[in-house]
Design a protein around this motif. Structure first.
Motif, PDB file in Angstrom:
ATOM      1  N   TYR A  65      43.502 -15.292  54.152  1.00 28.65           N
ATOM      2  CA  TYR A  65      42.338 -14.820  54.831  1.00 28.65           C
ATOM      3  C   TYR A  65      42.795 -14.067  55.747  1.00 28.65           C
ATOM      4  O   TYR A  65      43.964 -14.266  56.593  1.00 28.65           O
ATOM      5  CB  TYR A  65      41.329 -15.823  55.600  1.00 28.65           C
ATOM      6  N   GLN A  66      42.153 -12.836  56.307  1.00 27.52           N
ATOM      7  CA  GLN A  66      42.399 -12.070  57.286  1.00 27.52           C
ATOM      8  C   GLN A  66      41.404 -11.748  58.152  1.00 27.52           C
ATOM      9  O   GLN A  66      40.246 -11.801  57.981  1.00 27.52           O
ATOM     10  CB  GLN A  66      42.634 -10.377  56.587  1.00 27.52           C
ATOM     11  N   ARG A  67      41.907 -12.166  59.460  1.00 27.36           N
ATOM     12  CA  ARG A  67      41.037 -11.977  60.712  1.00 27.36           C
ATOM     13  C   ARG A  67      41.158 -10.460  61.162  1.00 27.36           C
ATOM     14  O   ARG A  67      41.769  -9.711  61.240  1.00 27.36           O
ATOM     15  CB  ARG A  67      41.855 -12.682  61.985  1.00 27.36           C
ATOM     16  N   ASN A  68      39.507 -10.227  61.379  1.00 24.83           N
ATOM     17  CA  ASN A  68      39.423  -8.907  61.514  1.00 24.83           C
ATOM     18  C   ASN A  68      39.200  -8.996  63.203  1.00 24.83           C
ATOM     19  O   ASN A  68      38.863  -9.977  63.808  1.00 24.83           O
ATOM     20  CB  ASN A  68      37.889  -8.588  61.007  1.00 24.83           C
ATOM     21  N   ASP A  69      39.057  -7.694  63.609  1.00 26.60           N
ATOM     22  CA  ASP A  69      38.922  -7.512  65.240  1.00 26.60           C
ATOM     23  C   ASP A  69      37.515  -8.034  65.806  1.00 26.60           C
ATOM     24  O   ASP A  69      37.512  -8.354  67.040  1.00 26.60           O
ATOM     25  CB  ASP A  69      39.423  -6.018  65.539  1.00 26.60           C
ATOM     26  N   ASP A  70      36.661  -7.830  64.952  1.00 27.38           N
ATOM     27  CA  ASP A  70      35.256  -8.519  65.635  1.00 27.38           C
ATOM     28  C   ASP A  70      35.048  -9.830  65.472  1.00 27.38           C
ATOM     29  O   ASP A  70      34.062 -10.381  65.405  1.00 27.38           O
ATOM     30  CB  ASP A  70      34.230  -7.646  64.703  1.00 27.38           C
ATOM     31  N   GLY A  71      36.130 -10.711  64.915  1.00 29.70           N
ATOM     32  CA  GLY A  71      35.900 -11.972  64.881  1.00 29.70           C
ATOM     33  C   GLY A  71      35.537 -12.547  63.535  1.00 29.70           C
ATOM     34  O   GLY A  71      35.675 -13.674  63.239  1.00 29.70           O
ATOM     35  N   LYS A 333      49.351 -14.125  63.373  1.00 33.33           N
ATOM     36  CA  LYS A 333      48.371 -13.932  64.287  1.00 33.33           C
ATOM     37  C   LYS A 333      47.070 -13.113  63.563  1.00 33.33           C
ATOM     38  O   LYS A 333      45.813 -13.208  64.135  1.00 33.33           O
ATOM     39  CB  LYS A 333      48.936 -12.815  65.282  1.00 33.33           C
ATOM     40  N   ARG A 334      47.291 -12.489  62.361  1.00 33.74           N
ATOM     41  CA  ARG A 334      46.100 -11.913  61.548  1.00 33.74           C
ATOM     42  C   ARG A 334      45.778 -12.572  60.305  1.00 33.74           C
ATOM     43  O   ARG A 334      44.754 -12.309  59.617  1.00 33.74           O
ATOM     44  CB  ARG A 334      46.618 -10.285  61.141  1.00 33.74           C
TER      45      ARG A 334
END
Length: 386
Positions: A65-71, A333-334
């Motif tokens: 999974y990839q974490r997006n900047d908007d959470g 981190k991402r």
């Protein structure tokens, strides 16, 4: 390499915390049985526990999974790690790889795979290595290296970032997992000894169903005794003669033989061995087909406990170690790896439907997300018009 360097190399291995695990792959128990992973897996309860944990772990989808900047987060199926988890090498599927690695940790305490990367430094493949062919060595710098001996006896040294290492519980100051089979050597040795005793007993035929007695004044010749035995077998042995009425001549009498106290203790000991093995691997006995304490209601609860308390440890191990060892510091981190635990409901359509219904009602899922999880195409909404 000179002789002095060989001696120094040996001393460094001897001081290594994994040295005892390497040389003591198996040991003689107090029962006289040699116990190693191979011998232990020949016990049906051990095989059942390892199979239940490794198969259940491997059957659950493991996604990146990839974490997006908007959470929020989204599946990153195009990431190189996701491709390797689906197809780790040319000769294994992701399921086969994860099942074998998990079973290896359960049996040996450790599982190792060589990491391959392409010219751009991206992860490209994982190749499993036999646990007995790998020696973990701690250098003076505090870093660990892995010496791998191939089938031809050639030793190659791999750095820690070149090896994917899964381990059971470790001692403080070591990265080498402790083998549950070696820790429980005495209990498993008893189980092996009991199985050998039972096999030997049945091989000798020491459990007769009954005896034929004759009056004290009657003496039979060897030929007559053989004839009586043949007649009895011909009329009363075999499934087709079940329930037939015995007819005895010459004053003979048949007396059935019931199991004695020693026989009953042997049977109880076998059941206790199953419970001991399940305790070692933290698997409910019902998962290895021991239903002596199972009821219609508690079997469901025991299955739920298996997921929460038995399986969760191995799922978390995979998620943590995949992210730690196969992703770089910046990528971690991402991106992260996580199991799709809803796969556990795949074999229970009623429970799956109830789960989705409650999720939609609570507002943390919608129908579109449910359709994606069920591999269904998006619903097409048509609008009427002139």
């Amino acid at each position: 390499m000179n002789l002095l360097s060989i001696f120094r190399r040996g001393e460094r291995r001897n001081n290594d915390p994994s040295w005892s695990a390497l040389v003591n792959r198996g040991a003689l128990s107090q029962s006289g049985q040699f116990v190693d992973a191979k011998a232990a897996e020949s016990i049906s309860a051990v095989w059942g526990c390892i199979t239940a944990l490794s198969e259940s772990t491997a059957c659950l989808p493991l996604h990146v999974y990839q974490r997006n900047d908007d959470g929020t987060r989204e599946r990153a199926d195009g990431h190189p790690l996701a491709g390797v988890l689906r197809q780790p090498n040319d000769y294994q599927s992701g399921l086969a790889f994860r099942e074998a690695m998990t079973a290896c940790v359960l049996g040996h305490g450790n599982a190792y795979a060589r990491i391959d990367r392409n010219g751009g430094g991206e992860l490209s493949a994982l190749h499993p290595m036999k646990p007995g062919s790998v020696t973990v060595i701690r250098l003076a710098s505090g870093r660990y290296v892995y010496d791998h001996t191939d089938d031809d006896g050639k030793v190659s040294r791999l750095l820690d970032h070149e090896v994917f290492h899964l381990a059971d519980r470790t001692e403080a100051g070591s990265v080498v997992g402790k083998s549950r089979i070696q820790i429980a050597r005495e209990e498993l040795g008893v189980a092996l000894a009991m199985r050998e005793h039972g096999a030997s007993t049945f091989r000798r035929g020491a459990f007769p169903s009954g005896v034929i007695t004759a009056p004290a004044e009657r003496n039979f010749t060897e030929e007559q005794i053989a004839k009586i035995r043949a007649i009895w077998r011909g009329h009363h042995e075999g499934g087709q003669n079940t329930g037939s009425v015995p007819m005895l001549l010459w004053g003979l009498d048949f007396k059935s033989v019931s199991p004695n106290l020693e026989d009953l203790q042997f049977i109880a000991g076998q059941k206790f061995s199953v419970e001991q093995v399940c305790r070692i691997f933290r698997v409910p006995p019902t998962l290895v087909q021991d239903l002596s304490h199972g009821t219609y209601t508690n079997v469901i609860e025991l299955g739920s406990q298996f997921v929460r308390y038995s399986l969760q440890r191995w799922l978390s191990m995979w998620e943590a170690e995949v992210s730690r060892q196969l992703l770089g510091p910046i990528a971690r981190k991402r991106y992260h790896a996580e199991h799709a635990v809803e796969g556990l409901l795949r074999g229970a359509p009623e429970a799956r439907a109830a789960f989705y219904q409650s999720a939609i009602a609570a507002g943390w899922m919608d129908a579109g997300e449910v359709r994606r999880l069920e591999n269904l195409p998006p619903r097409v909404v048509t609008h009427g018009g002139s």
